[in-house]
Design an enzyme around this catalytic site. Sequence first.
Site, PDB file in Angstrom:
ATOM      1  N   PHE A  46       0.845  -1.204   0.000  1.00 61.72           N
ATOM      2  CA  PHE A  46       0.000   0.000   0.000  1.00 61.72           C
ATOM      3  C   PHE A  46       0.880   1.254   0.000  1.00 61.72           C
ATOM      4  CE2 PHE A  46      -2.892   3.101   1.997  1.00 61.72           C
ATOM      5  CZ  PHE A  46      -3.948   2.981   1.112  1.00 61.72           C
ATOM      6  N   ASP A  71       1.370  -5.334   8.505  1.00 61.42           N
ATOM      7  CA  ASP A  71       0.198  -4.461   8.366  1.00 61.42           C
ATOM      8  C   ASP A  71      -1.005  -5.374   8.158  1.00 61.42           C
ATOM      9  OD1 ASP A  71      -1.878  -2.805   7.664  1.00 61.42           O
ATOM     10  OD2 ASP A  71      -0.755  -1.684   6.153  1.00 61.42           O
ATOM     11  N   TYR A  85     -11.320   0.492  10.267  1.00 60.30           N
ATOM     12  CA  TYR A  85     -12.515   0.966   9.544  1.00 60.30           C
ATOM     13  C   TYR A  85     -12.909   0.120   8.353  1.00 60.30           C
ATOM     14  CZ  TYR A  85      -8.760   3.709   7.226  1.00 60.30           C
ATOM     15  OH  TYR A  85      -7.607   4.131   6.639  1.00 60.30           O
ATOM     16  N   LYS A  86     -12.184  -0.952   8.116  1.00 59.02           N
ATOM     17  CA  LYS A  86     -12.541  -1.827   6.996  1.00 59.02           C
ATOM     18  C   LYS A  86     -13.470  -2.926   7.511  1.00 59.02           C
ATOM     19  CE  LYS A  86      -8.178  -0.642   4.773  1.00 59.02           C
ATOM     20  NZ  LYS A  86      -8.714   0.117   3.630  1.00 59.02           N
ATOM     21  N   ARG A 115     -12.162  -3.708  -7.732  1.00 58.13           N
ATOM     22  CA  ARG A 115     -11.981  -4.447  -6.481  1.00 58.13           C
ATOM     23  C   ARG A 115     -13.359  -4.698  -5.889  1.00 58.13           C
ATOM     24  NH1 ARG A 115      -8.185  -2.137  -1.629  1.00 58.13           N
ATOM     25  NH2 ARG A 115      -9.768  -0.502  -1.741  1.00 58.13           N
TER      26      ARG A 115
END
Lengths: 420, 420
Positions: free
Chosen positions: A128, A205, A230-231, A380
């Site tokens: 990322f 991560d 938050y995912k 995605r």
Amino acid sequence: MKSGTTRAAAERLDTADPLAAFRDRFVITDPELIYLDGNSLGRLPAATPELLREVVERGWGDGLVRSWQGWIDWGARLGDRLAEHVLGARPGEVVVSDSTSVNLYKLASAALDAAPGRGTVLMDAEDFPTNRYVLQGLAAQRGLRLRRLASDPDGGLSPDRLRAALGQDVALVVLSLVSYRSGALLDMAAVNELARAAGVRVLWDLSHAAGAVPVELAATGADLAVGCTYKYLNGGPGSPAYLYVRRELQPELRQPVWGWFGQREQFLMGPEYDPVPSIERFLVSTPPLLSLAAIDPALAVVEEAGVRRIRAKGQLLGRLVTELADEWLAPLGFRPASPGQPERRGSHVSLHHPDAWRICQTLASDAKVICDYRVPDRLRIGPSPLYTRFTEVWDAMDRLREVVTHGTHLSRPAELARVT
Amino acid sequence: MKSGTTRAAAERLDTADPLAAFRDRFVITDPELIYLDGNSLGRLPAATPELLREVVERGWGDGLVRSWQGWIDWGARLGDRLAEHVLGARPGEVVVSDSTSVNLYKLASAALDAAPGRGTVLMDAEDFPTNRYVLQGLAAQRGLRLRRLASDPDGGLSPDRLRAALGQDVALVVLSLVSYRSGALLDMAAVNELARAAGVRVLWDLSHAAGAVPVELAATGADLAVGCTYKYLNGGPGSPAYLYVRRELQPELRQPVWGWFGQREQFLMGPEYDPVPSIERFLVSTPPLLSLAAIDPALAVVEEAGVRRIRAKGQLLGRLVTELADEWLAPLGFRPASPGQPERRGSHVSLHHPDAWRICQTLASDAKVICDYRVPDRLRIGPSPLYTRFTEVWDAMDRLREVVTHGTHLSRPAELARVT
């Protein structure tokens, strides 16, 4: 035709779904909207507005500054719950604090300080962006070499390539357990074992993994980790992140931002920084309490459902995506952008298509399907097992097929907008 | 008897108060509770619960990930409003982000990188703990000398002492405009001028000043500043902080945490970190949106009232505190712990008393007065001009006099609890 590819089969999967009732634990005001972007921002849990009202009106409004007495260790309490139910860690090894990027910076700095004389940081070249940039910054500031290992953008980093790169000069390895783009899932146990054999620490991560796949930090001997809430954890937009430091390492590591929330007897406000020996030494300062509070009811839903059941459903959802993609979308110019087997992926699946950007926009505007786009050509698709139905996946793939078959997306401008 | 010391005089001040109506802009569920800790956590603005409901239910619940399109630059928009109405800065010079401690770390690091060959950081030995610790950490990591200037704990740093310390070797000065304990207010223009003459940059902490006293960053030629939004700005518990970098300095300064929110064309996710040339280069990552959002309606109240009117009332409130303290409390063993003249203080006033801890606890539990305590012997009284009445100050001082006169506090245990 493979099993699961008729809508009736998807309906049967919904009927048999042990997590089906958890959908009611979320606010879903438009049942026709199919939301497949839980990998970016999870849905609003139904209990969250009331908890926030309580915190805002009773806690802040009535209690005022006195409420900090009950709030001040909320990040540590959430950390312990994440440790037990989501991350496979021990009490006192996880705390909620700051953002994922800031936590990555703090723990990477601490780990590099503890590996003097080693000049290389290893990472996945496909990781990322913020991870790549944070490590570039640290490498530049410290005169280290950042070695970005080439990896398959659709399949993830191969263990062989990592093994070959792990030499005497390596100070730290930073890896995402689940790739943000391809969804490729690494084998944490195998990587930790490889790194341990080479005397190197791994900083994980877990942002795209936590709440989607079981994580076993303690059992695999993981040293360090960070991740966002938050995912798949549904903590809300920009909710604070967490960090994990293996208990035995805590006293010897020192993070670079010496804030007062890490200080022993914080309110004595002594002259010299003297951090507590525990996980709180990795805290910096007053947490953004409203955003922190929203993690609490969200985590309760994950705890009740259990990550193993979430994972089992996630694999079935992902398989439905890939089967329908093979059957319907391959003839329309789509190619897989994720590992083929569900057990090699997290909860999201990516597809290549040259018009992915316009297709993604058209799905949202014309077909009530929200998924997301990643440059240059990836769509995605991120079902979230706690609230996504199998029939929603089937319908979304059907609408996707319709859009591309009819070329609906071709009337849209091709330029990008600056968002998520 | 001095003017203002009878309750009738306090009533007259309330009647004449041009900001009196602003009290209704806050949630006050218990009108008998006198809240004098706005210097720690400001009250809940009446508009905030509704705005949060909107952000949570409509933005997150309905809009889901699509809402980021409107949210992503909220920190910059709030920054511009702070710049214009609170900080005296120009558009594009302020952004809301992270915590005060993290922002202090980022800007101090950036400034130190830009002052190579200079080996000393100057600060006030009496500055807030996190400032002292963050700078200790940076000094230790960089092999610099942190010189903590002795200052009057009740009166603030003298300009002469600062002038004498400003030499060729000084890389950076870090100062709080208003002291967290004594409330002493520095002369920003004079300090900036002194530092400029010595070729040294000043990094200001405005936490206890912003929203209480006019700040003129641009007019005084300030280079760098940080501060929090939850005290006199009423942004809510732990609401994100702001940072200011003078426009001309932005392109040449680079902060150490290279996050993706500072990246040019963030969503192109390019391989190399390439920060925007503007204030956003000092951002790191996704902000805690709920806590960020709460700043918006709070700031609107400050904007409407105007900092100059807030300051004028703040001085009158402070004068009422000191007059009553002189008259009633000096005979009971209290001593001033703040500068005597209102124009030399921010909005809070401190008093020494050997039993300050027990008195503070007793006021809260028995007398419905919330103020705060700082080790070892300070009672901090922080009226907030937007919602504190003159009669509240009078009544609070009266109850304080009662408690100490009757020795009510003496029955409490003397040990400290671990809170604000």
